[in-house]
Scaffold this active site. Structure first.
Site, short mmCIF file in Angstrom:
data_model
loop_
_atom_site.label_atom_id
_atom_site.label_comp_id
_atom_site.label_asym_id
_atom_site.label_seq_id
_atom_site.Cartn_x
_atom_site.Cartn_y
_atom_site.Cartn_z
N GLU A 1 0.87 -1.18 0.00
CA GLU A 1 0.00 0.00 0.00
C GLU A 1 0.90 1.23 0.00
OE1 GLU A 1 -3.63 1.99 2.60
OE2 GLU A 1 -2.25 0.58 3.53
N ARG B 1 3.31 -14.45 10.62
CA ARG B 1 3.95 -13.14 10.58
C ARG B 1 5.30 -13.19 11.27
NH1 ARG B 1 -0.30 -9.51 13.47
NH2 ARG B 1 -0.13 -11.29 14.85
N LYS C 1 3.39 2.18 9.39
CA LYS C 1 3.70 3.39 8.65
C LYS C 1 3.13 4.64 9.31
CE LYS C 1 2.51 1.04 5.02
NZ LYS C 1 2.11 0.59 3.67
#
Length: 813
Positions: free
Chosen positions: A47, A273, A283
């Site tokens: 993204e 993960r 972010k």
């Protein structure tokens, strides 16, 4: 050091380390063997709401390198469906950083926003089929109607709108007739499903904003669960890999593929993960560090972004080597930051020439040296530089250069600089550097004796007078130095970890990027992590470096002897004002060998900030160097209350080590207090510590302790293997479904009959005749190879004990 014919040491290596065999590669191999797809196609969908970071490394490596290994192709896709966050700056930066890593997707660079018209067409198709409807309840009411894990969802009063009314409302939503949040488009799936994701998920929302590529053309935007599988199908993706928290979303993925009749269709696969110690990769939180001026920007060398690591001087080969070491499985894991740091060191060790720099200088006058000398010192003093028939020599990096390029000229003058920490007027016991009337060896220049020294009003040593003894003396230590007359002034930036604790957020920071889920400016941003910022993450000093560096390419990485690995800062360094940033420290051997001086002792001793303990006195390496703090005991003592809890847990059956770990961790203790006391507690406690600990601390575990007892019973009874139990537990932790339900639904408890096991073993032996012959010839270490092959061929269903016994008999022949 100049090597005009050598390759650029900083260029991406076209040969990337391979993805180790894992459950995804097993699936791919089966699909290829069955002819399910003509080729493997994967995609990496960041993204563009920030710069690429270390989290993207693992995900992109898995996506891209897996496809490359199987002769397939990989796509780069910008998941730019959020107009509030996506920008062209981020798109360009992400693509540039991934190219720096060495990935070449060719023409297969896609944007989610290029498919907005196609997504909308599919939305109308679902409405016409009666599989989607426009809902008009508030977000809070929608959440209430969905129910929870204990009760089924309830239909919205708008769920049975006619196809005509839904189409009309959807088209008016697209036309911009309604304000944000007035309506949404929902899939009509199953309000009673135990998987809450299937309870009529939202497919489209109204969101006005200027999209960086589409402008104001759209005021409705697709949700990830709708857009992502559709674009996979449209691009021809075969294996869509994502992190474990999306295991429940796979049901929506499959539903869309079925309802829209895609064939051949992609399939989603989830892997565990990875969290990285001392790091955050959110972010939003990284942006906050920049906005509040706590770092200088996305490329600040302390940041975990790839742009920052590039500026720091880390090479793409080191980053990919790190990614290859992490491993792929179905369990969430925290990665020790030492894994990354050691990958960087291992890479630099072979490419970085050794030179000398003094970063906290004190002047030494060699009273008996009348004329300057020029010394010829090797760039790799401890490595054998191999000569070849053509007259060139091979350096440790593999470069071939002329013999004179393997050494450099170093001026020795009457006045030199040494590190301030390399002289002690009142030396502690065991100090092996320069002392009053003591001796020490100058690297490559001989032994000196300190005859006298001067101090200022504060008692700080300002100058030392010494005699150069040559080789006619003994010395216990070796120090580096730089000519005071010929040395080049430079600024040195000593970078350390940005955070002073392994888990700045109190739990495991997702190592996977947020590529598969949208961020929101409205989401709360916990600022607690800011209090763990390391006050010593950057120290700036001024000193001198030997003049040989002026002839080297600007991107040369050096090992400054006893200091660490450095290179010229590509942003701030100039020929007339050199700035060297420390990439990483050398390995600290002080703790491993008592009495041995660490080669990277810190020469600048920062003052301790009130209320905050430094991570180390410098360096990114584990443990730091020259640390002034006393080593902490391996196990911190428990409080009386914790001792009581540990005793209680041990009495219930927990292993002592597990009991003590749980007793001092409130999250773990609260969890196991809900466990059943039915003889399975020891296994539940072990899983709590080793499998669920990170998720429990971050509040992400959805399964209850009571649900673990039936799984432990199945494991003890031999109904499932350890591997199946762990995989089911990992999936249950993220979904909330009982692990036994997962096992029974997927038939993982079926086990393997003795006959089927014998067939599997024979098939493995038949497929590996060379290995079988080697084993029977005495290479018994191949037992592990055969065991792994059998376990893989049986999908992990075989009992390892039975496999070992049956294999041993079969291998004897």
């Amino acid at each position: 050091m100049t090597a005009p014919d050598a390759p650029d040491s900083s260029a991406p290596n076209s040969i990337a380390p391979k993805v180790a065999p894992n459950f995804i590669t097993e699936i791919i191999e089966r699909d290829l063997q069955a002819g399910k797809y003509p080729e493997i196609v994967t995609r990496f969908p960041p993204e563009p709401s920030g710069y690429a970071h270390l989290g993207h490394v693992f995900a992109s490596f898995l996506d891209f390198q897996t496809a490359a290994q199987y002769g397939g192709r990989y796509h780069l896709r910008m998941d730019d469906t959020n107009p509030e966050l996506a920008t062209q700056e981020y798109v360009d930066a992400i693509a540039d950083d991934l190219k720096w890593l060495g990935w070449d997707w060719g023409e297969h660079f896609y944007y989610a926003s290029d498919y907005f018209d196609r997504y909308y067409e599919y939305a109308e198709q679902l409405v016409k089929q009666g599989d989607a409807y426009v809902d008009s309840v508030s977000a809070d009411e929608m959440a209430r109607l969905r129910g929870d894990s204990t009760k089924a969802g309830q239909p919205s009063p708008y769920r049975e709108r006619s196809v005509e009314e839904n189409l009309d409302l959807l088209r008016r939503m697209k036309a911009g007739e309604f304000p944000d949040g007035e309506h949404v488009l929902r899939a009509k799936i199953d309000l009673s499903s135990p998987n809450i994701k299937l309870r009529d998920p939202v497919l489209y929302r109204i969101l006005r904003g200027e999209h960086y590529r589409q402008g104001d053309k759209w005021c409705i935007y697709p949700m990830y669960d709708f857009q992502h599988p559709l674009q996979d199908a449209l691009e021809g993706v075969t294996h869509s890999m994502c992190s474990l928290e999306f295991v429940d979303n796979r049901a929506i993925y499959d539903w869309l593929m079925e309802k829209l009749n895609f064939a051949p269709r992609p399939h989603q696969y989830e892997f565990g993960r990875r969290g990285l110690e001392y790091t955050i990769t959110s972010k939003r939180k990284l942006r906050r560090l920049i906005e509040e001026g706590r770092v200088s920007g996305w490329d600040d060398p302390r940041m975990p972004t790839l742009r920052a690591q590039r500026r720091l001087g880390v090479t793409p080969e080191a980053v990919k080597a790190f990614a290859a070491q992490i491993g792929v499985n179905r369990t969430n894991r925290t990665v020790d930051i030492a894994v990354y740091e050691n990958a960087v060191r291992d890479d630099l060790n072979h490419r970085a020439p050794r030179v000398m720099a003094v970063i906290d200088p004190i002047k030494v006058t060699l009273s008996n040296l009348s004329d300057p000398q020029t010394l010829s010192l090797p760039y790799w003093p401890y490595d054998v530089v191999q000569a070849s028939p053509d007259g060139l020599v091979a350096l440790p990096s593999g470069e071939r250069v002329k013999p004179e390029q393997a050494v450099r000229d170093v001026p020795l003058t009457r006045e030199i600089y040494i590190e301030r920490a390399d002289f002690e007027a009142e030396p502690p016991k065991g100090f092996k550097r320069l002392t009053p009337h003591g001796t020490v060896r100058l690297r490559g220049a001989g032994i000196i004796r300190a005859d006298s020294f001067e101090t200022d009003e504060a008692g700080q040593v300002t100058q030392i007078s010494a005699t150069l003894l040559g080789e006619d003396a003994k010395a216990g230590g070796v120090i580096h130095w730089v000519s005071a007359e010929k040395g080049v002034p430079a600024e040195f930036r000593l970078y350390d970890r940005l955070f002073s604790v392994p888990h700045p957020e109190g739990g495991n920071e997702d190592f996977m990027p947020e590529d598969e889920q949208e961020e929101s400016h409205d989401a709360p941003l916990d600022a607690d992590y800011l209090r763990f910022l390391n006050p010593y993450s950057l120290k700036v000093t001024h000193g001198f470096v030997e003049p040989s560096v002026l002839a080297d390419p600007q991107d040369t990485r050096y090992q400054f002897e006893r200091q660490g690995y450095f290179w010229r800062d590509p942003v701030d360094s100039r020929e007339d004002a050199l700035v060297f940033g420390r990439i990483i420290t050398l390995k600290d051997t002080w703790g491993k060998n008592k009495g041995v001086e660490p080669s990277n002792r810190q020469t600048v001793k920062p003052q301790k900030a009130e209320g905050v303990a430094p991570l180390s006195t410098g360096g990114r390496g584990a443990g730091g160097e020259g640390a002034t703090q006393k080593a902490q005991p391996k196990h911190q003592p428990l409080t009386p209350a914790q001792e009581a809890d540990a005793a209680r847990l041990t009495a219930l059956g927990a292993a002592e080590a597990d009991a003590r770990t749980i007793a001092k961790d409130e999250a773990l203790l609260a969890f196991v207090n809900g466990a059943l006391q039915d003889g399975t507690f020891h296994q539940v406690a072990a899983w709590t510590v080793n499998e669920l600990g990170v998720g429990l601390r971050s509040g992400e575990v959805k399964v209850g302790a009571a649900d673990l007892a039936p799984l432990a019973q199945m494991l003890a009874a031999g109904q499932v293997t350890t591997r199946v139990a762990r995989d089911a537990l990992a999936r249950a932790a993220t979904s909330g479904e009982a692990p036994v339900s997962i096992i029974e639904r997927e038939g993982l408890n079926a086990g393997l009959s003795d006959e089927d096991l014998q067939k599997a073993i024979q098939a493995v032996l038949d497929a590996n005749p060379n290995e079988l012959a080697s084993y029977r010839a005495g290479k018994t270490a191949l037992m592990g190879f055969f065991t792994g092959q059998v376990m893989r061929s049986t999908g992990g269903k075989a009992d390892p004990k039975k496999v070992a016994a049956a294999l041993a008999a079969a291998l004897k022949g």
